[in-house]
Scaffold this motif. Structure first.
Motif, PDB file in Angstrom:
ATOM      1  N   GLU A   1     -50.730 -11.097   8.196  1.00  0.00           N
ATOM      2  CA  GLU A   1     -49.754 -11.675   7.280  1.00  0.00           C
ATOM      3  C   GLU A   1     -48.949 -12.733   8.014  1.00  0.00           C
ATOM      4  O   GLU A   1     -48.436 -12.473   9.112  1.00  0.00           O
ATOM      5  N   GLY A   2     -48.877 -13.903   7.412  1.00  0.00           N
ATOM      6  CA  GLY A   2     -48.115 -14.981   8.045  1.00  0.00           C
ATOM      7  C   GLY A   2     -48.670 -15.395   9.380  1.00  0.00           C
ATOM      8  O   GLY A   2     -47.912 -15.800  10.281  1.00  0.00           O
ATOM      9  N   GLY A   3     -49.960 -15.280   9.569  1.00  0.00           N
ATOM     10  CA  GLY A   3     -50.583 -15.713  10.818  1.00  0.00           C
ATOM     11  C   GLY A   3     -50.458 -14.735  11.956  1.00  0.00           C
ATOM     12  O   GLY A   3     -50.732 -15.083  13.110  1.00  0.00           O
ATOM     13  N   LYS A   4     -50.088 -13.475  11.661  1.00  0.00           N
ATOM     14  CA  LYS A   4     -50.010 -12.475  12.730  1.00  0.00           C
ATOM     15  C   LYS A   4     -50.248 -11.089  12.159  1.00  0.00           C
ATOM     16  O   LYS A   4     -50.203 -10.871  10.941  1.00  0.00           O
ATOM     17  N   LEU A   5     -50.523 -10.131  13.034  1.00  0.00           N
ATOM     18  CA  LEU A   5     -50.783  -8.753  12.648  1.00  0.00           C
ATOM     19  C   LEU A   5     -49.451  -8.078  12.316  1.00  0.00           C
ATOM     20  O   LEU A   5     -48.508  -8.097  13.120  1.00  0.00           O
TER      21      LEU A   5
END
Length: 523
Positions: free
Chosen positions: A517-521
Motif C-alpha cells: 500500500e502506498g509503495g510499501k509493505l
C-alpha cells in the motif's frame, strides 16, 4: 360497368380491368383517393398512367387498374394455411352468411383445395382483417437424439456443521468396473408426415442426430433394445474432462506401497488404501490418493504429473520427502517436507519446517499454523497463525511476476494454440463428413473412425490446456498489485513477510492482511 362518372371523366370496369376515359382536364390527382375509398374493389396498377390520363383528355380510354373479386383466398408459402381476404365488406354477398360460405367453398374447389374449411360469419368479415379459413395437418418433427452420460462425482469439499470446508473428505477418484454403463444414446425418430391444404403428403423432418463421444480404446458401444449403450472395456477411472468419455488406467493398492509392491510409476491414477512406507516412490500421470489415516512418513517422492495429490492423514517428511502435483495438494498436516503444486496447497492443521511452493497456500483460518520453513507463492497465503511464541523464523513470501516475461510466455502459448486450432479444424471437418456414414460402417471402420475422433479430441484437450495456461498467465499479470498475506489470529516475532522486493521481519505479535500500500509493505 360504369363505376364513376362526372364532368371530368368516367371510370368503368370491363372483364375485371379498370379503364378511365377523360373528357376534361382539371381534376386533381389527390382527389382520386376519395374515389378509391368508395370503390374498395378498385386496385390501381399504374399510377403514372392515371396521372397522364387526367392531364391529357382523349377519346380513347386508359387502362389504370384491375377489379378485385369480393372474396379472395390466399395460400401460405408452405401450403399449410388458407386465408380469406374480403375486398368489399359492404357487398351483399358478405352479409348473407349461407351464400358467403358457399362462395368460399366454390373458390376453394376451383383452386384444388382439399382441407376442411372453417365456417365464416359476417361479423368476422367486418371485425377481422385476416381470417384463417383452412389449415393443413402439420407434420410432427421427429424427436432429437438424446445423449446421457455417467455423472462422475464433483470434487468439492464437504461443509461441516460449523461452516468450515473439509478438504479431506472428497471424491478424487471415480472407479469404474469392466462392462459398467457409461452412457447411452436414444436415437432420433423419423417423425410423422402431415397433409397440406391441397391434400398432398408433407414429409416430416427427422429429429436431429447426435454422436456419443468416447475413447474406443477404453469404451465400447452396443445396441441394447431401443438405444446404443456405452460400456467400459476394462476397469479404470472415469475421465470426461474434455467431453469425451474415457477410462484412465487406474491402480488400487489395497495395503501399503513398500517391499511388496516396489516403487510405482503409473500412467493412470493411483488409489492407495494404506500408506507409502519410508524410502519408496510413487509417480502417476493422474490423481494420487493416499487414504491411510496415519498419512505418510519418510517416503522419497509422491508426484502427480497432471492431477491432484490427496494425503488424507499427515506428512512426516524427515527433511527428504518431496510431494509434487500438476494441480493441487491436500494434506492434514506437513512436517519437514517439500510441497510443490502448480495450482494450490490446502493444509488443514499445520505446516512445520516445510517448504511450500504454489499459486496459493490455504490453511484453516481458525487453527491453521505455519511454523518455520519457507512458504513461497505467486498470489496469496491465508493462515491463522504464523511462527510461534519462541520466535522461530518463518518465511512467508509472494513472488511478483515480471509483466514482460509473463506476457511473452502468454504469446508463446497463444501461437502454439493457433497452430493446433488450424489442425483441429481440419480434422473436425473430416470427422463431420464421415459421421453421416457411421451406421453403414463396419466394426473396423467404426474403430478407425473413433480413433480419428479421439485424435481430434486430444488436439482439443491440448488447445483447452493452452487456453487455460494463457488465462492463468494473464490472471497472474492482472493480479499484480493484489498480492496478500492474511494472518487471521497471530503472526509472531521472527516471521518474515515479503511481497516482491518489499520485506519485513516482525518484531512484535500482530495479525491482519498484509499487502503493498502506498509503495510499501503495510506492516
Amino acid at each position: 360497368m360504369v363505376l364513376v362518372e362526372n364532368e371530368f371523366f368516367e371510370v368503368y370496369e370491363s372483364l375485371d380491368k379498370i379503364f378511365i376515359r377523360v373528357h376534361k382536364e382539371g381534376f386533381k390527382l389527390k382527389d382520386f383517393e376519395t374515389i378509391m375509398k368508395q370503390q374498395r374493389r378498385l386496385k390501381l396498377t399504374s399510377f403514372q398512367t392515371l396521372r397522364e390520363a387526367l392531364q391529357t383528355p382523349a377519346p380513347e380510354p386508359y387502362e389504370i387498374g384491375i377489379w378485385l373479386p369480393v372474396l379472395v383466398l390466399s395460400i401460405s408459402k408452405d401450403s399449410m394455411t388458407v386465408s380469406l381476404q374480403v375486398n368489399d365488406t359492404e357487398d351483399a354477398l358478405v352479409r348473407n352468411e349461407a351464400q358467403l360460405n358457399k362462395q368460399i367453398r366454390m373458390i376453394a374447389d376451383s383452386m384444388g383445395l382439399r382441407c376442411k374449411l372453417n365456417h365464416v360469419t359476417p361479423e368476422q368479415v367486418i371485425n377481422e382483417k385476416n381470417i384463417i379459413v383452412g389449415k393443413g395437418i402439420e407434420p410432427e418433427r421427429g424427436a432429437d437424439a438424446v445423449l446421457n452420460y455417467f455423472e462422475s462425482p464433483v470434487i468439492k469439499p464437504m461443509i461441516r456443521e460449523d461452516g468450515r470446508a473439509d478438504y479431506f473428505d472428497m471424491n478424487f477418484i471415480c472407479e469404474i468396473e469392466e462392462n459398467q454403463w457409461l452412457g447411452e444414446k436414444i436415437p432420433a425418430t423419423e417423425g410423422e408426415s402431415g397433409i397440406n391444404v391441397y391434400g398432398e403428403i408433407v414429409t416430416a423432418l427427422a429429429g436431429k442426430d447426435a454422436s456419443l463421444r468416447y475413447d474406443p480404446n477404453s469404451v465400447y458401444e452396443s445396441e441394447e433394445e431401443d438405444r446404443i449403450v456405452l460400456r467400459a472395456r476394462h476397469n479404470g477411472v472415469l475421465d470426461i474432462s474434455d467431453g469425451t468419455v474415457k477410462l484412465l488406467q487406474h491402480l488400487t493398492i489395497q495395503g501399503d506401497v513398500g517391499i511388496e509392491t516396489g516403487n510405482l510409476d503409473f500412467k493412470g491414477s493411483i488409489l492407495i488404501k494404506g500408506t507409502v512406507t519410508p524410502g519408496y516412490r510413487v509417480r502417476a500421470l493422474g490423481d494420487i490418493s493416499i487414504e491411510g489415516n496415519t498419512g505418510v512418513t519418510g517416503a522419497e517422492l509422491i508426484e502427480s504429473i497432471a492431477g491432484d495429490v490427496n494425503i488424507r492423514g499427515g506428512i512426516f517428511g524427515n527433511h527428504t520427502m518431496v510431494v509434487r502435483a500438476g494441480k493441487n495438494i491436500y494434506a492434514k498436516h506437513a512436517n519437514d517436507v517439500l510441497l510443490e503444486a502448480m495450482e494450490d496447497i490446502y493444509i488443514s492443521n499445520y505446516a512445520m519446517g516445510s517448504n511450500l511452493v504454489a499459486q496459493n497456500v490455504y490453511l484453516d483460518e481458525h487453527r491453521g499454523k505455519i511454523i518455520g520453513g519457507e512458504t513461497s507463492v505467486t498470489q496469496s497465503i491465508k493462515v491463522a497463525y504464523a511462527g510461534n511464541p519462541h520466535e522461530r523464523r518463518t518465511n512467508l513470501s509472494i513472488v511478483v511476476p515480471d509483466r514482460t516475461e509473463r506476457m511473452a510466455e502468454a504469446r508463446a502459448f497463444a501461437d502454439e494454440s493457433e497452430k493446433l486450432k488450424e489442425e483441429y479444424k481440419k480434422r473436425e471437418i473430416q470427422v463431420a463428413q464421415l459421421e453421416s456414414f457411421y451406421d453403414k460402417m463396419t466394426q473396423e471402420q467404426r474403430f478407425a473412425f473413433e480413433n480419428s475422433k479421439q485424435t481430434a479430441a486430444t488436439l482439443k484437450k491440448r488447445i483447452i490446456q493452452l487456453d487455460e495456461q494463457i488465462q492463468t498467465v494473464l490472471l497472474s499479470v492482472r493480479m499484480v498489485g493484489q498480492e496478500e498475506i492474511s494472518v487471521t489470529k497471530e503472526a509472531y516475532p521472527g516471521t518474515v513477510l515479503q511481497i516482491g522486493k518489499f520485506s519485513s521481519m516482525l518484531k512484535k505479535t500482530t495479525c491482519g492482511s498484509f499487502k503493498i500500500e502506498g509503495g510499501k509493505l503495510n506492516v
